[in-house]
Design a protein around this motif. Structure first.
Motif, PDB file in Angstrom:
ATOM      1  N   GLN A  22       0.728  -1.286  -0.042  1.00  0.00           N
ATOM      2  CA  GLN A  22       0.055  -0.425   0.310  1.00  0.00           C
ATOM      3  C   GLN A  22       0.772   1.647   0.095  1.00  0.00           C
ATOM      4  OE1 GLN A  22      -2.341  -0.069   3.280  1.00  0.00           O
ATOM      5  NE2 GLN A  22      -3.738  -1.861   2.436  1.00  0.00           N
ATOM      6  N   ALA A  23       1.660   1.469   0.486  1.00  0.00           N
ATOM      7  CA  ALA A  23       2.836   2.426   0.517  1.00  0.00           C
ATOM      8  C   ALA A  23       3.480   2.657  -0.781  1.00  0.00           C
ATOM      9  CB  ALA A  23       4.284   1.828   1.854  1.00  0.00           C
ATOM     10  N   ASN A  24       3.908   1.530  -1.049  1.00  0.00           N
ATOM     11  CA  ASN A  24       4.178   1.311  -2.291  1.00  0.00           C
ATOM     12  C   ASN A  24       3.209   2.550  -3.206  1.00  0.00           C
ATOM     13  OD1 ASN A  24       6.956   0.287  -1.956  1.00  0.00           O
ATOM     14  ND2 ASN A  24       6.799  -0.995  -2.517  1.00  0.00           N
ATOM     15  N   CYS A  25       2.448   1.477  -3.662  1.00  0.00           N
ATOM     16  CA  CYS A  25       1.066   1.878  -4.386  1.00  0.00           C
ATOM     17  C   CYS A  25       1.398   3.736  -4.092  1.00  0.00           C
ATOM     18  CB  CYS A  25      -0.289   1.149  -4.243  1.00  0.00           C
ATOM     19  SG  CYS A  25      -1.641   1.159  -5.310  1.00  0.00           S
ATOM     20  N   ALA A  26       0.620   4.024  -2.802  1.00  0.00           N
ATOM     21  CA  ALA A  26       0.711   5.271  -2.751  1.00  0.00           C
ATOM     22  C   ALA A  26       1.809   6.087  -2.381  1.00  0.00           C
ATOM     23  CB  ALA A  26       0.623   5.693  -1.704  1.00  0.00           C
ATOM     24  N   GLN A  27       3.113   5.870  -3.235  1.00  0.00           N
ATOM     25  CA  GLN A  27       4.151   6.737  -3.891  1.00  0.00           C
ATOM     26  C   GLN A  27       4.633   6.719  -5.401  1.00  0.00           C
ATOM     27  OE1 GLN A  27       8.206   5.152  -2.888  1.00  0.00           O
ATOM     28  NE2 GLN A  27       8.589   6.289  -4.239  1.00  0.00           N
ATOM     29  N   PHE A  28       3.834   5.249  -5.822  1.00  0.00           N
ATOM     30  CA  PHE A  28       3.528   5.670  -6.738  1.00  0.00           C
ATOM     31  C   PHE A  28       2.646   6.572  -7.270  1.00  0.00           C
ATOM     32  CE2 PHE A  28       4.726   1.103  -7.258  1.00  0.00           C
ATOM     33  CZ  PHE A  28       6.205   1.244  -7.232  1.00  0.00           C
ATOM     34  N   ALA A  29       1.039   6.563  -7.196  1.00  0.00           N
ATOM     35  CA  ALA A  29       0.537   7.337  -7.321  1.00  0.00           C
ATOM     36  C   ALA A  29       0.612   8.988  -7.243  1.00  0.00           C
ATOM     37  CB  ALA A  29      -0.981   7.168  -6.731  1.00  0.00           C
ATOM     38  N   ARG A  30       1.261   9.383  -5.895  1.00  0.00           N
ATOM     39  CA  ARG A  30       2.185  10.471  -6.215  1.00  0.00           C
ATOM     40  C   ARG A  30       2.881  10.719  -6.766  1.00  0.00           C
ATOM     41  NH1 ARG A  30       2.769   9.292  -0.292  1.00  0.00           N
ATOM     42  NH2 ARG A  30       5.273   9.035  -0.999  1.00  0.00           N
ATOM     43  N   ASP A  31       3.991   9.827  -7.384  1.00  0.00           N
ATOM     44  CA  ASP A  31       4.524  10.530  -8.533  1.00  0.00           C
ATOM     45  C   ASP A  31       4.718   9.852  -9.732  1.00  0.00           C
ATOM     46  OD1 ASP A  31       6.117  10.907  -6.301  1.00  0.00           O
ATOM     47  OD2 ASP A  31       7.580   9.674  -6.148  1.00  0.00           O
ATOM     48  N   MET A  33       3.503   7.248 -11.328  1.00  0.00           N
ATOM     49  CA  MET A  33       4.154   6.407 -12.307  1.00  0.00           C
ATOM     50  C   MET A  33       3.219   5.536 -12.251  1.00  0.00           C
ATOM     51  SD  MET A  33       7.220   6.313  -9.170  1.00  0.00           S
ATOM     52  CE  MET A  33       8.059   3.955 -10.241  1.00  0.00           C
ATOM     53  N   PHE A  34       3.440   4.321 -13.995  1.00  0.00           N
ATOM     54  CA  PHE A  34       2.747   3.528 -13.924  1.00  0.00           C
ATOM     55  C   PHE A  34       3.695   1.806 -14.017  1.00  0.00           C
ATOM     56  CE2 PHE A  34       1.192   1.195 -17.370  1.00  0.00           C
ATOM     57  CZ  PHE A  34       0.029   0.704 -16.905  1.00  0.00           C
ATOM     58  N   VAL A  35       3.203   1.259 -12.694  1.00  0.00           N
ATOM     59  CA  VAL A  35       4.178   0.002 -12.192  1.00  0.00           C
ATOM     60  C   VAL A  35       3.790  -1.015 -13.019  1.00  0.00           C
ATOM     61  CG1 VAL A  35       5.429  -0.820 -10.390  1.00  0.00           C
ATOM     62  CG2 VAL A  35       4.777   1.847 -10.655  1.00  0.00           C
ATOM     63  N   LEU A  36       3.855  -1.841 -13.631  1.00  0.00           N
ATOM     64  CA  LEU A  36       3.609  -3.429 -13.733  1.00  0.00           C
ATOM     65  C   LEU A  36       4.435  -4.570 -13.423  1.00  0.00           C
ATOM     66  CD1 LEU A  36       3.197  -3.195 -17.651  1.00  0.00           C
ATOM     67  CD2 LEU A  36       1.436  -2.418 -15.746  1.00  0.00           C
ATOM     68  N   GLY A 215      -0.574   4.123 -22.928  1.00  0.00           N
ATOM     69  CA  GLY A 215      -2.045   4.373 -22.457  1.00  0.00           C
ATOM     70  C   GLY A 215      -2.016   4.681 -20.361  1.00  0.00           C
ATOM     71  N   GLY A 216      -1.525   2.955 -20.032  1.00  0.00           N
ATOM     72  CA  GLY A 216      -1.614   3.422 -19.018  1.00  0.00           C
ATOM     73  C   GLY A 216      -1.041   4.370 -18.619  1.00  0.00           C
ATOM     74  N   ALA A 217       0.281   4.090 -18.699  1.00  0.00           N
ATOM     75  CA  ALA A 217       1.812   5.427 -18.323  1.00  0.00           C
ATOM     76  C   ALA A 217       0.509   6.893 -18.673  1.00  0.00           C
ATOM     77  CB  ALA A 217       2.713   5.513 -19.173  1.00  0.00           C
ATOM     78  N   MET A 218      -0.466   7.007 -19.680  1.00  0.00           N
ATOM     79  CA  MET A 218      -0.765   8.165 -19.811  1.00  0.00           C
ATOM     80  C   MET A 218      -1.979   8.794 -18.597  1.00  0.00           C
ATOM     81  SD  MET A 218      -2.039  10.094 -23.761  1.00  0.00           S
ATOM     82  CE  MET A 218      -1.096   8.763 -24.026  1.00  0.00           C
ATOM     83  N   MET A 219      -1.943   7.893 -18.359  1.00  0.00           N
ATOM     84  CA  MET A 219      -3.080   7.967 -16.961  1.00  0.00           C
ATOM     85  C   MET A 219      -2.985   7.693 -15.846  1.00  0.00           C
ATOM     86  SD  MET A 219      -6.737   6.698 -18.338  1.00  0.00           S
ATOM     87  CE  MET A 219      -7.161   5.016 -17.744  1.00  0.00           C
ATOM     88  N   ALA A 220      -1.380   6.913 -15.637  1.00  0.00           N
ATOM     89  CA  ALA A 220      -1.151   7.455 -14.428  1.00  0.00           C
ATOM     90  C   ALA A 220      -0.299   8.896 -14.353  1.00  0.00           C
ATOM     91  CB  ALA A 220       0.309   6.301 -14.051  1.00  0.00           C
ATOM     92  N   SER A 221       0.586   9.531 -15.476  1.00  0.00           N
ATOM     93  CA  SER A 221       0.919  10.465 -15.441  1.00  0.00           C
ATOM     94  C   SER A 221       0.062  12.150 -15.135  1.00  0.00           C
ATOM     95  CB  SER A 221       2.077  10.906 -15.947  1.00  0.00           C
ATOM     96  OG  SER A 221       1.739  10.280 -17.270  1.00  0.00           O
ATOM     97  N   ALA A 222      -1.408  10.849 -16.012  1.00  0.00           N
ATOM     98  CA  ALA A 222      -2.026  12.039 -16.332  1.00  0.00           C
ATOM     99  C   ALA A 222      -1.920  13.694 -14.637  1.00  0.00           C
ATOM    100  CB  ALA A 222      -3.511  11.968 -16.601  1.00  0.00           C
ATOM    101  N   THR A 223      -2.554  12.835 -13.426  1.00  0.00           N
ATOM    102  CA  THR A 223      -2.480  13.515 -12.342  1.00  0.00           C
ATOM    103  C   THR A 223      -0.947  13.905 -11.841  1.00  0.00           C
ATOM    104  OG1 THR A 223      -1.768  11.571 -11.132  1.00  0.00           O
ATOM    105  CG2 THR A 223      -3.995  11.598 -11.102  1.00  0.00           C
TER     106      THR A 223
END
Lengths: 233, 113
Positions: A22-31, A33-36, A215-223
């Motif tokens: 969850q902590a990783n996920c929150a950091q990825f969202a904040r930054d 990032m699109f993580v697979l 597409g995923g990368a674009m959505m993730a970085s849109a924020t």
């Protein structure tokens, strides 16, 4: 004999890993990032597919790779040869990456905001299914030189994956592999999974996979806040 | 699958609880293991004995409560028991099934001194 007492716990055994995830996920969202999390059996062509993907996308996207393997840094060396930053995590006796290892790897790798982080998990279709790393999606890679029934033999992994890449399709003319049956088996375990037929070697189908990734990368970085325009000289 | 790693998590949870709840020895560890948790019970038992050596649960008895897999059949609109993730509904034969139970893996309770 001394008295015993009962402690009701209901403690989730994977709770610790899930907390790190969850902590990783929150950091990825904040930054942004699109993580697979790429999962497969050993020998599915995962590293070759990854190298070809990196070569094709490195000029348009910020990329970084975490390589999980029990031993050696051979795979990270192959990745670095493409010019993309990579870090190798050796799990030693472990059969999977966990969220704690990934958190540490991210600390030293320092991927850029809005980047795509590809985590190549240990080649194993069993254990990595249970360990969330905080990724957006698990991507399962199944090569056509394996059996059509793999999704049924390893249902947990295919149920946890949002995308399945059927790799090495250039070899289909030489094999008895029934690709329709393989896709049907994926759908039986996971009706929502997307399935793409690809060949990292011939390049067939790779465009669709890279479109999905972009597409995923674009959505993730849109924020992410828009970068400030560069001051005129 | 990764039963040793799971046993190490169990040991960590026990050690944290020992500090919080003030106990020095564990008599019994009761686990809930769902059919789709990916755990091989025999491997878990083996791993438990090895990993608990030298801990306050070294002599603890391991009690495993296994639960069956459950799914929600969309056509029947009811909960049914399933043995595998991809099983058809035992009543209507449909594959329109959502797994609703059996993925749990937790420590139910500890009996401690």
């Amino acid at each position: 004999m001394s008295q015993t007492r009962l402690i009701q716990l209901e403690a989730d055994i994977l709770g610790k890993n899930n907390g790190y995830a969850q902590a990783n996920c929150a950091q990825f969202a904040r930054d942004g990032m699109f993580v697979l999390n790429l999962v497969s059996s050993p020998g599915s062509g995962k590293t070759t597919l990854l190298c070809k993907t990196l070569e094709a996308l490195k000029d348009t996207l910020d990329l970084a790779v975490i390589e999980g393997d029990q031993q050696t840094s051979a795979d990270a060396d192959r990745i670095r040869a493409t010019g993309v930053p990579a870090i190798q995590v050796n799990t030693g006796k472990g059969c999977h990456l966990d969220a704690h290892m990934v958190g540490h790897a991210v600390e030293s790798l320092k991927p850029a905001k809005g980047s795509v982080l590809l985590i190549e998990n240990v080649g194993n279709l069993v254990c990595p299914a249970g360990f969330d790393l905080g990724e957006a999606h698990k991507v399962a890679i199944l090569s056509v030189t394996e059996g059509e029934d793999k999704p049924l033999k390893y249902p947990d992994m295919f149920a946890a994956s949002d995308l399945v890449l059927l790799n090495k399709v250039d070899l289909l003319p030489h094999l008895d592999f029934d690709i329709e049956e393989a896709e049907a088996n994926v759908r039986r375990v996971n009706p929502r999974a997307r399935v793409l037929r690809v060949s990292a070697r011939s390049g067939e189908g790779m465009e669709a996979w890279m479109q999905w990734l972009k597409g995923g990368a674009m959505m993730a970085s849109a924020t992410l806040p828009a970068t400030a325009p560069l001051a005129a000289e | 699958m990764h039963e040793m790693a799971l046993c190490e998590s169990i040991r960590q949870i026990i050690e944290e609880q020992a500090g919080a709840q003030g106990f020095t020895r564990v008599e019994r560890v009761a686990l809930d293991v769902g059919a789709f948790s990916g755990v091989e019970v025999e491997a878990l038992r083996f791993g438990f004995d090895v990993v608990m050596r030298g801990s306050l649960a070294e002599t603890a008895r391991l009690e495993i409560h296994q639960s069956k897999g459950q799914g929600w059949c969309l056509p029947c609109a009811r909960e049914v028991e399933i043995a595998q993730r991809y099983d058809a509904c035992p009543h209507c034969g449909s594959y329109q099934m959502q797994v609703t139970g059996g993925e749990n893996l937790s420590i139910r309770e500890l009996e401690v001194f």
